[in-house]
Design a protein around this motif. Structure first.
Motif, PDB file in Angstrom:
ATOM      1  N   SER A   1     -14.994  36.103   6.417  1.00  0.00           N
ATOM      2  CA  SER A   1     -14.354  37.386   6.658  1.00  0.00           C
ATOM      3  C   SER A   1     -13.725  37.319   8.038  1.00  0.00           C
ATOM      4  O   SER A   1     -14.421  37.154   9.037  1.00  0.00           O
ATOM      5  N   LEU A   2     -12.413  37.412   8.087  1.00  0.00           N
ATOM      6  CA  LEU A   2     -11.677  37.302   9.338  1.00  0.00           C
ATOM      7  C   LEU A   2     -11.059  38.650   9.681  1.00  0.00           C
ATOM      8  O   LEU A   2     -10.503  39.322   8.813  1.00  0.00           O
ATOM      9  N   ASN A   3     -11.157  39.037  10.950  1.00  0.00           N
ATOM     10  CA  ASN A   3     -10.624  40.322  11.398  1.00  0.00           C
ATOM     11  C   ASN A   3      -9.237  40.141  11.995  1.00  0.00           C
ATOM     12  O   ASN A   3      -9.009  39.228  12.785  1.00  0.00           O
TER      13      ASN A   3
ATOM     14  N   ASP B   1      -4.620  30.930  13.552  1.00  0.00           N
ATOM     15  CA  ASP B   1      -4.995  31.691  14.754  1.00  0.00           C
ATOM     16  C   ASP B   1      -6.232  32.544  14.491  1.00  0.00           C
ATOM     17  O   ASP B   1      -7.097  32.687  15.361  1.00  0.00           O
ATOM     18  N   LEU B   2      -6.313  33.116  13.301  1.00  0.00           N
ATOM     19  CA  LEU B   2      -7.501  33.906  12.937  1.00  0.00           C
ATOM     20  C   LEU B   2      -8.741  33.019  12.877  1.00  0.00           C
ATOM     21  O   LEU B   2      -9.826  33.414  13.321  1.00  0.00           O
ATOM     22  N   LEU B   3      -8.594  31.811  12.349  1.00  0.00           N
ATOM     23  CA  LEU B   3      -9.721  30.876  12.288  1.00  0.00           C
ATOM     24  C   LEU B   3     -10.121  30.413  13.690  1.00  0.00           C
ATOM     25  O   LEU B   3     -11.312  30.264  13.980  1.00  0.00           O
ATOM     26  N   ASN B   4      -9.146  30.210  14.567  1.00  0.00           N
ATOM     27  CA  ASN B   4      -9.452  29.836  15.959  1.00  0.00           C
ATOM     28  C   ASN B   4     -10.243  30.943  16.642  1.00  0.00           C
ATOM     29  O   ASN B   4     -11.161  30.677  17.421  1.00  0.00           O
ATOM     30  N   GLU B   5      -9.886  32.179  16.380  1.00  0.00           N
ATOM     31  CA  GLU B   5     -10.602  33.317  16.963  1.00  0.00           C
ATOM     32  C   GLU B   5     -12.021  33.402  16.390  1.00  0.00           C
ATOM     33  O   GLU B   5     -12.970  33.730  17.092  1.00  0.00           O
TER      34      GLU B   5
END
Length: 166
Positions: A15-17, A31-35
């Motif tokens: 679950s990515l925000n 970028d979401l996965l890096n965060e």
């Protein structure tokens, strides 16, 4: 310098925000996965090593104080108990990781040391099928309401997960 244990859990979904400051822009899935894998700093956590080092320091100081006062200040039995506890603490502190069981057995309530720790999530082995949920709900501080972030999430048809695996 303390390293905690690694916890494993089986998962088939992430679950990515979406960041709240990106409303209306395009965002890359990478970028979401890096965060998602960025280390998280947690303040006010009990540090097993710090607390046991404080207990060790205190006991060594007390023992030296009693020894400087001369003979027969404290009973021999208490002196042996002090030395035994100090030796036990030194054995535990020599380990690279201090178990919670050892900590509970040897720590003193009034010598708890709080510190900041970091926590990080990585994928150890990617599942054969991975479901990714994009959480589009964001809090709007102007209206105090939850609203939907309609930002476009850009991704390729194939995703290589190796940058987010350990």
């Amino acid at each position: 310098g303390e390293n905690g244990g690694i916890r494993y859990s089986v998962t088939s979904g992430l679950s990515l925000n979406l960041p709240s400051d990106s409303i209306g822009t395009s965002i890359k899935l990478t970028d979401l996965l890096n965060e998602w894998v960025k280390p998280e700093i947690i303040d006010g956590v009990e540090c097993n090593r710090c607390a046991l080092e404080a207990v060790h320091e205190h006991l060594v100081g007390q023992l030296k104080q009693y020894q400087n006062k001369g003979e027969n200040v404290i009973p021999e039995k208490l002196l042996v108990a002090f030395e035994s506890r100090i030796e036990e603490l030194e054995q535990i502190l020599a380990k690279p990781v201090i178990d919670d069981e050892d900590y509970k057995k040897l720590h003193t309530e009034n010598m708890v040391r709080k510190s900041s720790k970091s926590k990080q999530i990585l994928i150890s082995r990617p599942p054969p099928l991975l479901s990714i949920h994009i959480n589009r709900s964001v809090f709007d501080p102007r209206t105090y309401m939850i609203r939907k972030n309609n930002s476009r999430v850009v991704f390729k048809s194939r995703l290589n997960l190796s940058p987010w695996c350990c």
